[in-house]
Design an enzyme around this catalytic site. Structure first.
Site: not given
Ligand code: UT7
Length: 324
Positions: A112, A251, A281
């Protein structure tokens, strides 16, 4: 003093739209979750063609906007982690398509952050007078490497291409530029290359699929600190203050990451140009796409101090401050 400046910008966005609603029919997710966690509402997916096709369109767009002829391009750098093939490079295919017969052309991959790495290379060539016009194309067909059954990642990414012409300037242009890599943190965002394919290796070969895999929380943590650090570094190197920044083109990964940086830097959210809600993204393409839209909409004016900042796989990060 010779500086490297951005003489023109361009983009290509594929027309096919995939909304959050569409994705909620494919995996267990919802518009509410995606919007509240990321800010993304929809993304574009390339249905026909390849990275070089989008890159060529973005390059032709830049040629029209920068008043540089294809034969006047000395170098073409394509940033991508999703090229058409291993060889020829995407840059050589773009060269052929636009008729840039006098250029040397090659690809780079810094995920990225790739656009900023390409810009750093271009600046060095311009400042050392080894080149006058350098075309940078940042293009991704992330839909090729996304696992469309993995809700953790498939909701985040999109396809697209952005491009710029980097040329000699005297009173404006890049005032400072910085890139840095953290290879020890690389495991938090990966996509494997092809598996082994030779008859001399006897052990069982893994059936490797080239899918993006990400520890979202870890990358989020890195992104927030790297973004703040990189902006502070380029502002300091240019002997400016945070309050001198007119616009930041970050980004476009996650609205919450940008919000965090805004608070930490004490820089209002309205200084950050954001279009991630419509494209998701697009990895290295996101900064030049957003830059082109910001310029086209008049959000950047002559004399502005414009910061570009990125982070991503590697892990890598980078930033620059440009007097527009
Ligand atoms: O360009 C490369 C750089 N990449 C990035 O900048 C990405 C950086 N990270 C992020 O943007 C965030 O971490 C995410 C958007 C990927 C995830 O957000 P989060 O607030 O960190 O969520 P999480 O991973 O802690 O997930 C929370 C919950 C989980 O469920 P449990 O374990 O709490 O029951 C996930 O399984 O949300 C669940 N989950 C979803 N639920 C509905 C994960 N993806 C989804 C989804 N829809 N698409």
């Amino acid at each position: 003093m010779i500086r490297a400046g951005i003489k023109g910008t361009g983009l290509y966005i594929p027309p096919f739209v995939v909304t959050n609603e569409d994705l909620s029919k494919m995996v267990d997710t919802s518009d509410e979750w995606i919007t509240s966690r990321t800010g993304i509402k929809e993304r574009r997916i390339l249905i026909e063609g390849d990275a070089s096709d989008m890159g060529t369109e973005a390059a032709l767009n830049v040629l029209r906007n920068s008043n540089v002829k294809a034969e006047e391009i000395d170098m073409i750098i394509v940033s991508t982690l999703t090229p058409d093939m291993f060889t020829p490079s995407c840059a050589c295919i773009v060269q052929k398509n636009i008729g840039a017969v006098n250029a040397s052309a090659f690809d780079i991959n810094a995920a990225c952050s790739g656009f900023l790495y390409a810009l750093n290379i271009a600046e060095s060539f311009i400042k050392s007078k080894k080149a006058k016009n350098i075309l940078i194309v940042a293009v991704e067909v992330l839909s090729k490497i996304v696992n469309w059954e993995d809700r953790n990642t498939c909701v985040l990414f999109g396809d697209g291409a952005g491009a710029v012409m980097v040329s000699e300037e005297s009173n404006k242009g890049i005032m400072s530029i910085y890139t840095k890599s953290y290879g020890d943190k690389g495991d938090s965002l990966t996509c494997k290359a092809l598996g082994l394919n030779n008859p001399f290796v006897r052990h069982k070969q893994e059936n490797i699929k080239s899918f993006v895999s990400m520890d979202g929380k870890e990358v989020f943590r890195f992104a927030t600190s790297a973004m703040v650090e990189a902006i502070e570094k380029v502002v300091q190197d240019a002997e400016l203050n945070i309050s001198d920044i007119s616009k930041v083109i970050p980004h476009q990964a996650n609205y919450r990451i940008i919000e965090y940086a805004s608070k930490k830097l004490g820089l209002d959210m309205d200084k950050f140009y954001i279009n991630l809600y419509k494209y998701g993204n697009t990895s290295c393409a996101s900064i030049p796409i957003a830059l082109h839209e910001a310029v086209s909409e008049g959000a950047i004016k002559e004399g502005d101090n414009v910061v570009l900042v990125g982070f991503g796989g590697g892990l890598t990060c980078g930033a620059t401050i440009i007097r527009w």
